[in-house]
Design an enzyme around this catalytic site. Structure first.
Site, PDB file in Angstrom:
ATOM      1  N   PRO A 178      39.468  42.418  41.060  1.00 28.96           N
ATOM      2  CA  PRO A 178      39.046  41.027  40.850  1.00 28.96           C
ATOM      3  C   PRO A 178      37.786  40.840  39.998  1.00 28.96           C
ATOM      4  O   PRO A 178      36.753  40.387  40.485  1.00 28.96           O
ATOM      5  CB  PRO A 178      38.846  40.517  42.277  1.00 28.96           C
ATOM      6  N   CYS A 179      37.900  41.103  38.714  1.00 33.51           N
ATOM      7  CA  CYS A 179      36.776  40.892  37.798  1.00 33.51           C
ATOM      8  C   CYS A 179      36.408  39.418  37.700  1.00 33.51           C
ATOM      9  O   CYS A 179      35.274  39.081  37.335  1.00 33.51           O
ATOM     10  CB  CYS A 179      37.066  41.494  36.428  1.00 33.51           C
TER      11      CYS A 179
END
Length: 182
Positions: free
Chosen positions: A139-140
């Site tokens: 989850p950047c």
């Protein structure tokens, strides 16, 4: 050594476009953004997995597509599929740190730098974040500026907003820009 890399495409009403998803026998290795073409996937595979054969195999990608569909439908908040990450030791350390950010929460680039053991590597964290080959699953999008501003995002700030909203997180400032701002 010869490798097979399997791919399929993914669409969902919450995203404007198609994601191309690739996996090796070890796990998912690449997800493109809607603005990236199939050629972007091909080029990445050629660079990161030399001598690989890219084969369209929906059956092999089905578990990954299933989890992405559940995520976009709002019924999944944690991914369980394996990843086959291709990057430097620092990049993979950053990507692993991203997986510890809980669903619906965010961290700053400096928070991630501290987590990786190098508090001064804020810009390097931003660069590694931008190079994340498996966005959404890693989850950047949960990394924002220290001042709560949306900041540079390879998928585009509109996509970052979509993903954060999907997770119920709206406590950010819309003053970010497409290039990195830490």
């Amino acid at each position: 050594m010869k490798y097979n890399v399997y791919w399929d495409s993914f669409t969902h009403p919450k995203i404007n476009g198609t994601l191309y998803i690739a996996a090796t026998d070890k796990g998912i290795c690449r997800i493109t953004w809607p603005h990236e073409s199939f050629e972007v996937l091909q080029s990445w595979v050629q660079k990161k997995i030399p001598n690989a054969t890219l084969i369209e195999k929906p059956a092999i990608l089905a578990p990954y597509i299933k989890e992405l569909t559940e995520y976009f439908n709002g019924t999944r908040n944690m991914f369980t599929v394996p990843c086959d990450l291709r990057g430097t030791a620092f990049q993979t350390a950053v990507w692993k740190a991203l997986t510890t950010i809980p669903f619906g929460q965010t961290r700053s680039y400096s928070d991630i730098a501290v987590t990786t053991g190098n508090a001064n590597a804020v810009r390097a964290v931003g660069t590694a974040n931008g190079a994340n080959p498996v966005p959404i699953i890693i989850p950047c999008h949960r990394v924002i500026g220290k001042n709560n501003a949306l900041t540079g995002f390879r998928g585009g700030l509109q996509m970052k907003e979509v993903l954060l909203a999907l997770e119920g997180y709206t406590d950010y400032l819309k003053q970010g820009h497409e290039r990195f701002q830490f």
